[in-house]
Design a protein around this motif. Structure first.
Motif, PDB file in Angstrom:
ATOM      1  N   ILE A  78      11.888   5.285   7.377  1.00  0.00           N
ATOM      2  CA  ILE A  78      11.781   4.455   6.183  1.00  0.00           C
ATOM      3  C   ILE A  78      11.086   5.178   5.040  1.00  0.00           C
ATOM      4  CG2 ILE A  78       9.579   3.386   6.774  1.00  0.00           C
ATOM      5  CD1 ILE A  78      12.620   1.622   5.219  1.00  0.00           C
ATOM      6  N   TYR A  79      10.269   6.205   5.355  1.00  0.00           N
ATOM      7  CA  TYR A  79       9.531   6.890   4.312  1.00  0.00           C
ATOM      8  C   TYR A  79      10.294   8.064   3.712  1.00  0.00           C
ATOM      9  CZ  TYR A  79       5.574   4.009   5.581  1.00  0.00           C
ATOM     10  OH  TYR A  79       4.748   2.928   5.802  1.00  0.00           O
ATOM     11  N   ALA A  80      11.515   8.295   4.158  1.00  0.00           N
ATOM     12  CA  ALA A  80      12.369   9.238   3.442  1.00  0.00           C
ATOM     13  C   ALA A  80      12.658   8.641   2.063  1.00  0.00           C
ATOM     14  CB  ALA A  80      13.657   9.487   4.202  1.00  0.00           C
ATOM     15  N   ASN A  85      13.430   4.069  -1.296  1.00  0.00           N
ATOM     16  CA  ASN A  85      13.932   3.540  -2.566  1.00  0.00           C
ATOM     17  C   ASN A  85      14.967   2.441  -2.342  1.00  0.00           C
ATOM     18  OD1 ASN A  85      12.300   5.227  -4.082  1.00  0.00           O
ATOM     19  ND2 ASN A  85      13.850   6.848  -4.252  1.00  0.00           N
ATOM     20  N   ALA A  86      15.824   2.643  -1.339  1.00  0.00           N
ATOM     21  CA  ALA A  86      16.820   1.616  -1.020  1.00  0.00           C
ATOM     22  C   ALA A  86      16.141   0.337  -0.523  1.00  0.00           C
ATOM     23  CB  ALA A  86      17.791   2.142   0.037  1.00  0.00           C
ATOM     24  N   TRP A  87      15.073   0.491   0.287  1.00  0.00           N
ATOM     25  CA  TRP A  87      14.308  -0.662   0.783  1.00  0.00           C
ATOM     26  C   TRP A  87      13.654  -1.413  -0.385  1.00  0.00           C
ATOM     27  CZ3 TRP A  87      14.925  -3.100   5.012  1.00  0.00           C
ATOM     28  CH2 TRP A  87      13.919  -3.850   5.638  1.00  0.00           C
ATOM     29  N   ASP A 101      11.918 -17.261  -2.836  1.00  0.00           N
ATOM     30  CA  ASP A 101      10.674 -17.308  -3.611  1.00  0.00           C
ATOM     31  C   ASP A 101       9.994 -15.951  -3.701  1.00  0.00           C
ATOM     32  OD1 ASP A 101      10.929 -19.962  -4.179  1.00  0.00           O
ATOM     33  OD2 ASP A 101       9.620 -20.661  -2.561  1.00  0.00           O
ATOM     34  N   SER A 102       9.949 -15.198  -2.610  1.00  0.00           N
ATOM     35  CA  SER A 102       9.237 -13.933  -2.632  1.00  0.00           C
ATOM     36  C   SER A 102       9.725 -13.026  -1.510  1.00  0.00           C
ATOM     37  CB  SER A 102       7.721 -14.156  -2.490  1.00  0.00           C
ATOM     38  OG  SER A 102       7.419 -14.739  -1.242  1.00  0.00           O
ATOM     39  N   VAL A 103       9.378 -11.739  -1.628  1.00  0.00           N
ATOM     40  CA  VAL A 103       9.729 -10.730  -0.632  1.00  0.00           C
ATOM     41  C   VAL A 103       8.471  -9.926  -0.325  1.00  0.00           C
ATOM     42  CG1 VAL A 103      11.050  -8.630  -0.207  1.00  0.00           C
ATOM     43  CG2 VAL A 103      12.152 -10.572  -1.308  1.00  0.00           C
ATOM     44  N   PHE A 104       8.294  -9.605   0.943  1.00  0.00           N
ATOM     45  CA  PHE A 104       7.086  -8.895   1.376  1.00  0.00           C
ATOM     46  C   PHE A 104       7.503  -7.820   2.357  1.00  0.00           C
ATOM     47  CE2 PHE A 104       2.890  -9.087   3.800  1.00  0.00           C
ATOM     48  CZ  PHE A 104       2.188  -8.391   2.815  1.00  0.00           C
ATOM     49  N   SER A 105       7.235  -6.537   2.028  1.00  0.00           N
ATOM     50  CA  SER A 105       7.582  -5.421   2.895  1.00  0.00           C
ATOM     51  C   SER A 105       6.682  -4.251   2.544  1.00  0.00           C
ATOM     52  CB  SER A 105       9.054  -5.034   2.727  1.00  0.00           C
ATOM     53  OG  SER A 105       9.254  -4.381   1.484  1.00  0.00           O
ATOM     54  N   VAL A 106       6.877  -3.109   3.210  1.00  0.00           N
ATOM     55  CA  VAL A 106       6.058  -1.936   2.902  1.00  0.00           C
ATOM     56  C   VAL A 106       6.307  -1.444   1.478  1.00  0.00           C
ATOM     57  CG1 VAL A 106       5.819  -1.160   5.294  1.00  0.00           C
ATOM     58  CG2 VAL A 106       7.818  -0.449   3.950  1.00  0.00           C
ATOM     59  N   ALA A 107       7.453  -1.793   0.902  1.00  0.00           N
ATOM     60  CA  ALA A 107       7.754  -1.415  -0.475  1.00  0.00           C
ATOM     61  C   ALA A 107       7.367  -2.503  -1.466  1.00  0.00           C
ATOM     62  CB  ALA A 107       9.239  -1.078  -0.608  1.00  0.00           C
ATOM     63  N   HIS A 108       6.870  -3.618  -0.958  1.00  0.00           N
ATOM     64  CA  HIS A 108       6.513  -4.745  -1.834  1.00  0.00           C
ATOM     65  C   HIS A 108       5.187  -5.360  -1.400  1.00  0.00           C
ATOM     66  CE1 HIS A 108      10.928  -4.372  -1.734  1.00  0.00           C
ATOM     67  NE2 HIS A 108      10.875  -4.678  -3.024  1.00  0.00           N
ATOM     68  N   LEU A 153       2.191  -5.728  11.413  1.00  0.00           N
ATOM     69  CA  LEU A 153       2.658  -6.904  10.673  1.00  0.00           C
ATOM     70  C   LEU A 153       3.949  -6.593   9.929  1.00  0.00           C
ATOM     71  CD1 LEU A 153       2.103  -9.827   9.659  1.00  0.00           C
ATOM     72  CD2 LEU A 153       0.890  -8.801   7.715  1.00  0.00           C
ATOM     73  N   LEU A 154       3.945  -5.459   9.201  1.00  0.00           N
ATOM     74  CA  LEU A 154       5.141  -5.050   8.472  1.00  0.00           C
ATOM     75  C   LEU A 154       5.795  -3.805   9.060  1.00  0.00           C
ATOM     76  CD1 LEU A 154       4.009  -5.563   4.760  1.00  0.00           C
ATOM     77  CD2 LEU A 154       5.495  -7.036   6.121  1.00  0.00           C
ATOM     78  N   TYR A 155       5.081  -3.068   9.864  1.00  0.00           N
ATOM     79  CA  TYR A 155       5.644  -1.858  10.450  1.00  0.00           C
ATOM     80  C   TYR A 155       4.918  -1.542  11.751  1.00  0.00           C
ATOM     81  CZ  TYR A 155       1.467   0.464   8.603  1.00  0.00           C
ATOM     82  OH  TYR A 155       0.170   0.820   8.330  1.00  0.00           O
ATOM     83  N   GLU A 156       5.545  -0.663  12.517  1.00  0.00           N
ATOM     84  CA  GLU A 156       4.957  -0.199  13.769  1.00  0.00           C
ATOM     85  C   GLU A 156       5.090   1.309  13.805  1.00  0.00           C
ATOM     86  OE1 GLU A 156       6.787  -0.872  17.789  1.00  0.00           O
ATOM     87  OE2 GLU A 156       5.170  -2.348  17.929  1.00  0.00           O
ATOM     88  N   ARG A 157       3.966   1.989  13.852  1.00  0.00           N
ATOM     89  CA  ARG A 157       3.984   3.450  13.721  1.00  0.00           C
ATOM     90  C   ARG A 157       4.745   4.136  14.852  1.00  0.00           C
ATOM     91  NH1 ARG A 157      -2.203   5.085  11.874  1.00  0.00           N
ATOM     92  NH2 ARG A 157      -2.378   3.592  10.135  1.00  0.00           N
ATOM     93  N   GLU A 158       4.510   3.716  16.085  1.00  0.00           N
ATOM     94  CA  GLU A 158       5.079   4.425  17.234  1.00  0.00           C
ATOM     95  C   GLU A 158       6.595   4.319  17.278  1.00  0.00           C
ATOM     96  OE1 GLU A 158       3.183   2.934  20.682  1.00  0.00           O
ATOM     97  OE2 GLU A 158       1.185   3.705  20.149  1.00  0.00           O
ATOM     98  N   SER A 159       7.129   3.112  17.105  1.00  0.00           N
ATOM     99  CA  SER A 159       8.572   2.910  17.236  1.00  0.00           C
ATOM    100  C   SER A 159       9.333   3.110  15.939  1.00  0.00           C
ATOM    101  CB  SER A 159       8.851   1.494  17.761  1.00  0.00           C
ATOM    102  OG  SER A 159       8.385   0.525  16.832  1.00  0.00           O
ATOM    103  N   GLY A 160       8.630   3.048  14.803  1.00  0.00           N
ATOM    104  CA  GLY A 160       9.306   3.202  13.524  1.00  0.00           C
ATOM    105  C   GLY A 160       9.988   1.944  13.027  1.00  0.00           C
TER     106      GLY A 160
END
Length: 380
Positions: A78-80, A85-87, A101-108, A153-160
């Motif tokens: 996801i960090y490529a 940018n697509a995310w 109403d809203s969006v919540f992610s590592v990019a938001h 919560l929004l991501y998991e480091r080990e599994s990606g």
């Protein structure tokens, strides 16, 4: 009494058929225009139960608990820059959908910033524009991972694995005017399948939409299968297409009346309510078999069609009335429970079982009064 009823039915055949046709048309209108799936999961608990009161209080304090749809992706770095940018772009497009109403992610996501002058915390967006290079992407990764709150919560480091939480408008989504919010979200995500080929969906809005559609689709499947099986059994028993079609005609009217009753009362189509049409078929077919079996037996005895039909109403009408009434009363007991959904189910089921008795008692003798007498093949 049953003699008078038999004479009334056979002397007013056309009027009764026209009345049934008119009433069926009214019920069909309500069935096709006013029967809507339940926009929420059916709450079977009565209002007097303390747990339901606690749940309502929780929603008053913290808001609606079932308005977050989760979009998850896997197998992607996801960090490529191109994927991140697509995310980011996907989240912005989802925000523009009517009903979101809203969006919540590592990019938001947001970071807390202390305002020392005002003595309060401010929410500051972590990302405000697209990334331009891998160096910026690495910097963004380090900044996001410096907030441990978002880990798991929004991501998991080990599994990606990465999640995007989409908050839909609870008031709009819980109404019949919610339109195609969930499908608009899925279509928008589908535009980025080159970046995110493995997408999963979850959350109560998605589950509720899938269940509501499944109820509507499977209602037609169950009714169709029940009709097909009973049609086959009827043909094997009576060896007559006329008998088979007449019986299916009776239960089809009963099914329309049941769905029309649901629409007329304004009840939602829940999983429980969707059971009623197959129940109507299961109860209606034996009614038809009892009446037709007696008709064939009486005709075999004396060869007079009208006399046979009159005796069908006189002798089988009473027995069928008792069996249908006891079944109707059994379903009516649900009306005395404390659950609103069970009360609705009991009311609709009990009324339509009694209506089905009237339909079968009138329609079967009237139809066969216009037909030729049964042949020897049918009487076997």
């Amino acid at each position: 009494m049953w003699v008078k009823i038999a004479h009334f039915i056979l002397r007013n055949r056309v009027s009764i058929l026209l009345t049934i046709t008119l009433v069926t048309g009214v019920f069909a209108y309500y069935a096709f225009t006013n029967v809507k799936p339940d926009m929420k999961f059916a709450n079977m608990l009565p209002e007097s139960v303390p747990e339901r009161a606690d749940h309502e209080k929780l929603k008053e304090l913290f808001g609606e608990d079932g308005n977050i749809l989760v979009v998850g992706v896997e197998g992607v770095d996801i960090y490529a820059p191109e994927h991140f940018n697509a995310w980011y772009e996907l989240g912005n497009k989802l925000r523009s959908i009517d009903g979101v109403d809203s969006v919540f992610s590592v990019a938001h996501l947001y970071a807390l910033k202390a305002d020392h002058e005002e003595q309060k915390f401010l929410l500051e967006p972590v990302m405000t524009q697209k990334l331009g290079s891998y160096a910026e992407a690495d910097s963004m990764r380090r900044r996001i991972e410096s907030y441990p709150f978002y880990d798991q919560l929004l991501y998991e480091r080990e599994s990606g694995l990465t999640l995007m939480m989409v908050t839909v408008n609870a008031e709009k989504f819980n109404s019949h005017d919610r339109g195609t919010i969930i499908y608009d979200i899925k279509d928008t995500v589908g535009l980025y399948k080159d970046h995110f080929p493995h997408v999963r969906y979850s959350g109560l809005p998605y589950i509720r939409e899938v269940v509501a559609k499944k109820i509507q689709d499977e209602l037609g499947i169950f009714v169709g299968l029940a009709m097909s099986v009973t049609a086959l059994i009827l043909f094997l028993f009576f060896r007559s297409f006329k008998v088979m079609i007449a019986c299916l005609f009776v239960v089809a009217i009963g099914v329309l009346w049941s769905l029309g009753t649901i629409g007329m009362f304004g009840f939602p189509l829940t999983i429980l309510m969707s059971v009623i049409p197959p129940v109507i078929i299961v109860i209606g077919i034996p009614n038809c078999i009892f009446l037709l079996n007696k008709y064939h037996r009486e005709y075999t005895n004396h060869g007079n069609k009208i006399k046979a039909l009159t005796r069908v109403i006189e002798r089988i009408g009473n027995a069928t009335f008792l069996t249908n009434t006891t079944t109707s009363l059994g379903f009516a007991t649900f009306m005395f429970t404390s659950s609103e959904k069970l009360q609705q189910f009991g009311l609709v089921a009990s009324l339509n079982i009694l209506s089905l008795f009237l339909i079968s008692l009138c329609v079967i003798p009237i139809i066969f009064s216009f037909q030729r007498p049964p042949s020897d093949k049918h009487l076997k």
